[in-house]
Scaffold this motif. Sequence first.
Motif, PDB file in Angstrom:
ATOM      1  N   GLY A 247       0.813  -1.188   0.271  1.00 24.30           N
ATOM      2  CA  GLY A 247      -0.018  -0.045  -0.065  1.00 24.30           C
ATOM      3  C   GLY A 247       0.553   1.442   0.000  1.00 24.30           C
ATOM      4  N   GLU A 248       0.179   2.309  -0.155  1.00 28.66           N
ATOM      5  CA  GLU A 248       0.772   3.725  -0.067  1.00 28.66           C
ATOM      6  C   GLU A 248       1.344   4.051   1.355  1.00 28.66           C
ATOM      7  N   LEU A 249       2.413   4.602   1.387  1.00 27.59           N
ATOM      8  CA  LEU A 249       3.030   4.833   2.772  1.00 27.59           C
ATOM      9  C   LEU A 249       2.393   5.733   3.678  1.00 27.59           C
ATOM     10  N   ASP A 250       1.267   6.457   3.210  1.00 23.71           N
ATOM     11  CA  ASP A 250       0.467   7.190   4.150  1.00 23.71           C
ATOM     12  C   ASP A 250      -1.023   6.408   4.267  1.00 23.71           C
ATOM     13  N   ASP A 251      -1.031   5.313   4.167  1.00 23.12           N
ATOM     14  CA  ASP A 251      -2.368   4.595   4.421  1.00 23.12           C
ATOM     15  C   ASP A 251      -2.468   3.830   5.687  1.00 23.12           C
ATOM     16  N   PRO A 252      -3.098   4.050   6.609  1.00 24.83           N
ATOM     17  CA  PRO A 252      -2.812   3.417   7.793  1.00 24.83           C
ATOM     18  C   PRO A 252      -3.801   2.135   8.006  1.00 24.83           C
ATOM     19  N   ALA A 253      -4.332   1.668   6.872  1.00 19.69           N
ATOM     20  CA  ALA A 253      -4.894   0.469   7.096  1.00 19.69           C
ATOM     21  C   ALA A 253      -4.064  -0.705   7.608  1.00 19.69           C
ATOM     22  N   PRO A 254      -4.620  -1.302   8.789  1.00 19.84           N
ATOM     23  CA  PRO A 254      -3.972  -2.444   9.432  1.00 19.84           C
ATOM     24  C   PRO A 254      -3.460  -3.657   8.602  1.00 19.84           C
ATOM     25  N   ALA A 255      -4.706  -4.036   7.525  1.00 20.43           N
ATOM     26  CA  ALA A 255      -4.332  -5.135   6.699  1.00 20.43           C
ATOM     27  C   ALA A 255      -2.966  -4.920   5.757  1.00 20.43           C
ATOM     28  N   LEU A 256      -2.355  -3.697   5.773  1.00 22.55           N
ATOM     29  CA  LEU A 256      -1.229  -3.279   4.657  1.00 22.55           C
ATOM     30  C   LEU A 256      -0.088  -3.747   5.847  1.00 22.55           C
ATOM     31  N   HIS A 257      -0.058  -3.983   6.789  1.00 25.45           N
ATOM     32  CA  HIS A 257       0.961  -4.153   7.841  1.00 25.45           C
ATOM     33  C   HIS A 257       1.176  -5.546   8.291  1.00 25.45           C
ATOM     34  N   ARG A 258       2.309  -5.987   8.797  1.00 25.52           N
ATOM     35  CA  ARG A 258       2.515  -7.134   9.530  1.00 25.52           C
ATOM     36  C   ARG A 258       3.341  -6.590  10.577  1.00 25.52           C
ATOM     37  N   THR A 259       3.508  -7.546  11.770  1.00 23.09           N
ATOM     38  CA  THR A 259       4.253  -7.252  13.039  1.00 23.09           C
ATOM     39  C   THR A 259       5.519  -7.924  13.121  1.00 23.09           C
ATOM     40  N   VAL A 260       6.410  -7.161  13.890  1.00 23.11           N
ATOM     41  CA  VAL A 260       7.491  -7.669  14.439  1.00 23.11           C
ATOM     42  C   VAL A 260       7.412  -7.882  15.777  1.00 23.11           C
ATOM     43  N   ASP A 261       7.666  -8.953  16.313  1.00 26.36           N
ATOM     44  CA  ASP A 261       7.424  -9.358  17.834  1.00 26.36           C
ATOM     45  C   ASP A 261       8.692  -9.313  18.568  1.00 26.36           C
ATOM     46  N   TYR A 262       8.778  -8.549  19.613  1.00 20.92           N
ATOM     47  CA  TYR A 262       9.859  -8.670  20.665  1.00 20.92           C
ATOM     48  C   TYR A 262       9.514  -8.402  22.116  1.00 20.92           C
ATOM     49  N   SER A 263      10.408  -8.843  23.080  1.00 22.35           N
ATOM     50  CA  SER A 263      10.259  -8.794  24.360  1.00 22.35           C
ATOM     51  C   SER A 263      11.361  -7.804  24.902  1.00 22.35           C
ATOM     52  N   ARG A 264      11.205  -7.106  26.190  1.00 21.93           N
ATOM     53  CA  ARG A 264      12.227  -6.358  26.775  1.00 21.93           C
ATOM     54  C   ARG A 264      12.026  -6.620  28.428  1.00 21.93           C
ATOM     55  N   ILE A 265      13.110  -6.923  28.955  1.00 25.12           N
ATOM     56  CA  ILE A 265      13.162  -7.038  30.367  1.00 25.12           C
ATOM     57  C   ILE A 265      14.499  -6.317  31.028  1.00 25.12           C
ATOM     58  N   GLY A 266      14.090  -5.395  31.802  1.00 23.46           N
ATOM     59  CA  GLY A 266      15.322  -4.633  32.098  1.00 23.46           C
ATOM     60  C   GLY A 266      15.234  -3.751  33.410  1.00 23.46           C
ATOM     61  N   GLY A 267      15.974  -2.831  33.706  1.00 30.54           N
ATOM     62  CA  GLY A 267      16.057  -1.834  34.777  1.00 30.54           C
ATOM     63  C   GLY A 267      16.999  -0.780  34.539  1.00 30.54           C
ATOM     64  N   THR A 268      17.085   0.327  35.493  1.00 33.00           N
ATOM     65  CA  THR A 268      17.765   1.244  35.540  1.00 33.00           C
ATOM     66  C   THR A 268      18.209   1.568  37.041  1.00 33.00           C
ATOM     67  N   LEU A 269      19.654   2.181  37.529  1.00 34.01           N
ATOM     68  CA  LEU A 269      20.177   2.529  38.405  1.00 34.01           C
ATOM     69  C   LEU A 269      20.688   3.911  38.265  1.00 34.01           C
ATOM     70  N   VAL A 290      16.798  -7.919  25.475  1.00 35.19           N
ATOM     71  CA  VAL A 290      15.844  -7.759  24.333  1.00 35.19           C
ATOM     72  C   VAL A 290      16.027  -8.993  23.419  1.00 35.19           C
ATOM     73  N   ASN A 291      14.573  -9.651  23.251  1.00 34.17           N
ATOM     74  CA  ASN A 291      14.583 -10.831  22.407  1.00 34.17           C
ATOM     75  C   ASN A 291      13.612 -10.517  21.401  1.00 34.17           C
ATOM     76  N   ALA A 292      14.275 -10.510  20.156  1.00 34.89           N
ATOM     77  CA  ALA A 292      13.473 -10.023  19.034  1.00 34.89           C
ATOM     78  C   ALA A 292      13.186 -11.215  17.977  1.00 34.89           C
ATOM     79  N   PHE A 293      11.894 -11.320  17.573  1.00 38.04           N
ATOM     80  CA  PHE A 293      11.734 -12.547  16.684  1.00 38.04           C
ATOM     81  C   PHE A 293      11.272 -12.039  15.122  1.00 38.04           C
ATOM     82  N   LEU A 294      12.489 -11.919  14.383  1.00 36.94           N
ATOM     83  CA  LEU A 294      12.598 -11.064  13.119  1.00 36.94           C
ATOM     84  C   LEU A 294      11.870 -12.166  12.217  1.00 36.94           C
ATOM     85  N   PRO A 295      10.992 -11.665  11.196  1.00 39.43           N
ATOM     86  CA  PRO A 295      10.538 -12.327  10.127  1.00 39.43           C
ATOM     87  C   PRO A 295      11.762 -12.534   8.946  1.00 39.43           C
ATOM     88  N   ASP A 296      11.465 -13.717   8.332  1.00 39.47           N
ATOM     89  CA  ASP A 296      12.606 -13.801   7.200  1.00 39.47           C
ATOM     90  C   ASP A 296      12.311 -12.854   6.180  1.00 39.47           C
TER      91      ASP A 296
END
Length: 523
Positions: A247-269, A290-296
């Motif tokens: 789709g066009e770069l300015d089209d927000p329709a969710p069907a034109l997207h896929r998702t990249v999944d990742y998880s984060r666990i951490g902290g600060t001092l 950071v645990n990232a599950f990247l699509p091929d």
Amino acid sequence: MCASRLRPGRGPTTGARARLRAAILGLRTRGSCAAAFALAPAPAPEPVEVVGDEAIEPSAVGPLDDGATLPGTRSVRIARIDVIGNDQVPARIILDPLQDETLVADAALLWPEDPRVERARQRLLATGNFERVTLKIRPLVGDPASVVLIVAVEERSSINVTDLYLGSSRMTAFRGGLQVRETNFLGRSIHIGGGFIWGTRPAEIPNSRRQQGGRFFIEAPRIEGANFGLVGSFYMISASEAYRVAGELDDPAPALHRTVDYSRIGGTLGVTIPLLSNLSIGADYGFERVNAFLPDDPVYAGPEGPEPVDLSLLSGVRRLTSAHLRMVWDGRDRALEVGKGGRFALDVQLSSPLIGSEYEFIKIVAGGSYTFRLPWRHWITPSIVAGQIAGRAPRFERFYAGDLQDWTPGRELGLIYSTRSPFDVFGTGVDRVVLGDTFGRIDIEYVWPLFTGSRVRGIKGGHLFLSTGVFTIAGSAAEKALRRDADLPVFPAGFNANLGLRLDTVIGTFDLSVGNVLRRLPL
């Protein structure tokens, strides 16, 4: 109604860092839980100090409103110290900063110019426990050389709702959560709090998952017997962020997207160190997994043919560590008295293998504002903020375009729940940018105080506000080259504006505004 408006930095920010983000990113938090640059409502004027039955403010000089003049500087002896107005904060917590400044019984006091008075007042305000702090004196009957030093405080509510997440988008049918802060834990002026957010699974994006996260923080603004404070945090994030595949770069329709999944666990001092009454510096160390599950081979099927998509993540389990240095100058304390005041802040974040990270980048964000009181008692505040990233930062550390416009959903506790880009008012293609390495924003806000105090219990004041401004955001060098090839501005200009009512309540500050409504609707 309180989700942060501009948080392009590390997703979960806490304690001193949260205040810093609010300070440097133009932020009045979304829902306006904290007014970072605007001084409206400005701090109320300090009550005046007492000589006999008349009150005199420590820093006041010249004639009073009634034409009387203040007595000259004189040395007096503190006979005793009285604390008034404290219901939640123990008197010993209030007296400790005075003792550190040697303002104790039998001590000599040069009134009204003794610098210890202002330093003690600033230290009490820095605890976050008080809306207002005033130091006053009252001479003893029959002994004009001896005085009672009165510490009058107006306490903040110790429990505040700092963020309230609630909304819907075309990508996520529902998201909700909140963050709360206790500013006087165990009666020790320790700040403690946390929050969570949860969203439904995007129905139109295959193989996506729910996004959720939580965080906890604790902060001691000042360690007893030391001239510094400590802050720490812990957070967990599960993200499933959208990226475009068609789709066009300015089209927000969710069907034109896929998702990249990742998880984060951490902290600060970290630590914070006050150098002057209105200048502080801080440093902290952040660490996370950071645990990232990247699509091929993620690809965008554009009009010119397939293009590879850079998801700004390293695949698999990676370490992300970073060092933060920050400086904040805040000269707004007496803005209501003198009719003006400013604030400046600088934040530098470094991530490198030299400090144990598998990511390598540096991020700098700086901003400032200055508030003026107009002759008719309204306030106007121009502000400017900008940021730059060098290196390859992970996607959650890059600047997000949705944070720059009041009408679009921004990051909430580090998560993006929408595919909507900023509205392209000027036709520059700013709605084609999602993440960037450079941003700038200029705003001006006009505030009209309506009332202080209310017949409605829990509401302390109300203010109408109108803001407007412009912003820009640009991507990496490769993304800039693609814009040049498409005959689009490398630094597209965007427009921002908002109008609403700001209510100060005992649990926080809330905006009832046009922008607050628009960014929560599935447009």
